[in-house]
Each structure stands twice: as structure tokens, then as C-alpha cells.
Write an enzyme that holds these catalytic residues in place. Structure first.
Site, PDB file in Angstrom:
ATOM      1  N   ASN A  94      -1.539 -73.295  63.888  1.00 47.34           N
ATOM      2  CA  ASN A  94      -2.951 -73.400  64.255  1.00 47.34           C
ATOM      3  C   ASN A  94      -3.047 -74.272  65.497  1.00 47.34           C
ATOM      4  O   ASN A  94      -2.508 -75.383  65.527  1.00 47.34           O
ATOM      5  CB  ASN A  94      -3.752 -74.017  63.105  1.00 47.34           C
ATOM      6  CG  ASN A  94      -3.783 -73.106  61.888  1.00 47.34           C
ATOM      7  OD1 ASN A  94      -3.933 -71.895  62.019  1.00 47.34           O
ATOM      8  ND2 ASN A  94      -3.628 -73.675  60.704  1.00 47.34           N
ATOM      9  N   HIS A 107       2.824 -78.490  64.707  1.00 51.69           N
ATOM     10  CA  HIS A 107       3.636 -78.065  63.563  1.00 51.69           C
ATOM     11  C   HIS A 107       3.577 -76.553  63.414  1.00 51.69           C
ATOM     12  O   HIS A 107       2.579 -75.926  63.750  1.00 51.69           O
ATOM     13  CB  HIS A 107       3.171 -78.743  62.266  1.00 51.69           C
ATOM     14  CG  HIS A 107       1.711 -78.572  61.971  1.00 51.69           C
ATOM     15  ND1 HIS A 107       0.738 -79.326  62.597  1.00 51.69           N
ATOM     16  CD2 HIS A 107       1.054 -77.726  61.143  1.00 51.69           C
ATOM     17  CE1 HIS A 107      -0.453 -78.952  62.152  1.00 51.69           C
ATOM     18  NE2 HIS A 107      -0.302 -77.987  61.269  1.00 51.69           N
TER      19      HIS A 107
HETATM   20  P1  AMP Z   1      -3.035 -77.270  59.906  1.00 52.68           P
HETATM   21  O1  AMP Z   1      -4.314 -76.748  59.274  1.00 52.68           O
HETATM   22  O2  AMP Z   1      -2.251 -76.198  60.597  1.00 52.68           O
HETATM   23  O3  AMP Z   1      -3.289 -78.498  60.749  1.00 52.68           O
HETATM   24  O4  AMP Z   1      -2.124 -77.668  58.680  1.00 52.68           O
HETATM   25  C1  AMP Z   1      -1.937 -78.963  58.217  1.00 52.68           C
HETATM   26  C2  AMP Z   1      -1.096 -78.834  56.960  1.00 52.68           C
HETATM   27  O5  AMP Z   1      -0.592 -80.124  56.647  1.00 52.68           O
HETATM   28  C3  AMP Z   1      -1.875 -78.354  55.726  1.00 52.68           C
HETATM   29  O6  AMP Z   1      -1.264 -77.184  55.221  1.00 52.68           O
HETATM   30  C4  AMP Z   1      -1.757 -79.537  54.750  1.00 52.68           C
HETATM   31  O7  AMP Z   1      -1.622 -79.136  53.409  1.00 52.68           O
HETATM   32  C5  AMP Z   1      -0.511 -80.241  55.258  1.00 52.68           C
HETATM   33  N1  AMP Z   1      -0.416 -81.668  54.947  1.00 52.68           N
HETATM   34  C6  AMP Z   1      -1.372 -82.618  55.123  1.00 52.68           C
HETATM   35  N2  AMP Z   1      -0.911 -83.833  54.771  1.00 52.68           N
HETATM   36  C7  AMP Z   1       0.378 -83.648  54.382  1.00 52.68           C
HETATM   37  C8  AMP Z   1       1.411 -84.512  53.911  1.00 52.68           C
HETATM   38  N3  AMP Z   1       1.222 -85.841  53.765  1.00 52.68           N
HETATM   39  N4  AMP Z   1       2.611 -83.983  53.608  1.00 52.68           N
HETATM   40  C9  AMP Z   1       2.824 -82.660  53.740  1.00 52.68           C
HETATM   41  N5  AMP Z   1       1.913 -81.781  54.186  1.00 52.68           N
HETATM   42  C10 AMP Z   1       0.692 -82.269  54.493  1.00 52.68           C
END
Ligand code: AMP
Length: 112
Positions: A94, A107
Site C-alpha cells: 500500500n 513494507h
Molecule cells: P498497511 O495497511 O499496508 O500499512 O499494513 C500495515 C500492516 O502492519 C497491517 O497488516 C497490520 O496488521 C500490521 N501491523 C501493525 N502493527 C504490527 C506489529 N506490531 N507487528 C506486526 N504487524 C503489525
């Protein structure tokens, strides 16, 4: 929400890289970290991040060296094949708040 133009160190992935927050690590190298998503959208849901500070895909592509970009995507394939034993998988990134990006450290989601 404003489009982010400056990297903000107050994000969870920066804290994971710097061991201020725990993560379920899948793979780590000098430049890359892969760990399980805390809220998996599928049976396999792993996030791969460069350790260097990039806000999102656009920032990464615009500002990283070409060999750094190549290495990052080669590492994703290694994580999927060698560490997660996947043949088939989906990659998602995203880019920007309107796309659904909520963590502003670049990411790539590996989903299978
Ligand atoms: P995005 O919407 O592409 O920014 O995705 C962010 C992702 O990070 C989401 O799928 C969340 O579930 C994940 N996320 C948020 N905090 C953590 C964390 N502490 N450890 C692992 N994943 C996380």
C-alpha cells in the site's frame, strides 16, 4: 490524512527494527527484516521491510540505489520460497494513506 513527505520515526516498524517492539521474525539480514503480520489476513501473512528508512514504495523507488531495490525484491523471493516454503503467493504494498497504508515505513505483504 496528509500525504507523508518526511519519514516519521514514531512508527511501529521503526521500533521493531530497533528492538523497541517485539516481532515474530521469519528472516533477517543486514538490510532486510521479515516478520509475521500481527493481524493476519490469510493463513500466511508476512511483512518484508528494508531496514533503511523509506516511507513507502514511491519513496523507496525514488531514493534507494538500484542494487538496493534489486536486493530487496530478491530477498522477498527468498523469504517466500526458502523460509515460508511457498510456491504460490501474493505481494501487496500500500503506497499512501488513500491506498490503505497505515504504517509509514515501506513494507511488502507476502500473503498466501
Ligand atoms: P498497511 O495497511 O499496508 O500499512 O499494513 C500495515 C500492516 O502492519 C497491517 O497488516 C497490520 O496488521 C500490521 N501491523 C501493525 N502493527 C504490527 C506489529 N506490531 N507487528 C506486526 N504487524 C503489525
Amino acid at each position: 490524512m496528509d500525504i507523508k513527505k518526511e519519514y516519521d520515526k514514531n512508527n511501529v516498524f521503526y521500533k521493531i527494527i530497533n528492538n523497541q517492539l517485539p516481532s515474530k521474525k521469519v528472516y533477517e539480514s543486514d538490510s532486510v527484516l521479515a516478520f509475521h503480520d500481527i493481524n493476519p489476513a490469510s493463513k500466511v501473512h508476512v511483512l518484508v521491510i528494508p531496514k533503511k528508512e523509506y516511507i513507502n514504495y514511491s519513496d523507496f523507488i525514488s531514493n534507494a540505489q538500484k542494487d538496493e531495490i534489486a536486493e530487496f525484491f530478491i530477498e522477498i523471493e527468498k523469504v517466500a520460497k526458502e523460509y515460508l516454503n511457498l510456491d504460490d503467493y501474493k505481494l501487496i504494498t500500500n503506497c499512501g494513506p488513500k491506498s490503505g497504508q497505515v504504517v509509514f515505513h515501506f513494507h511488502v505483504h507476502i500473503i498466501a
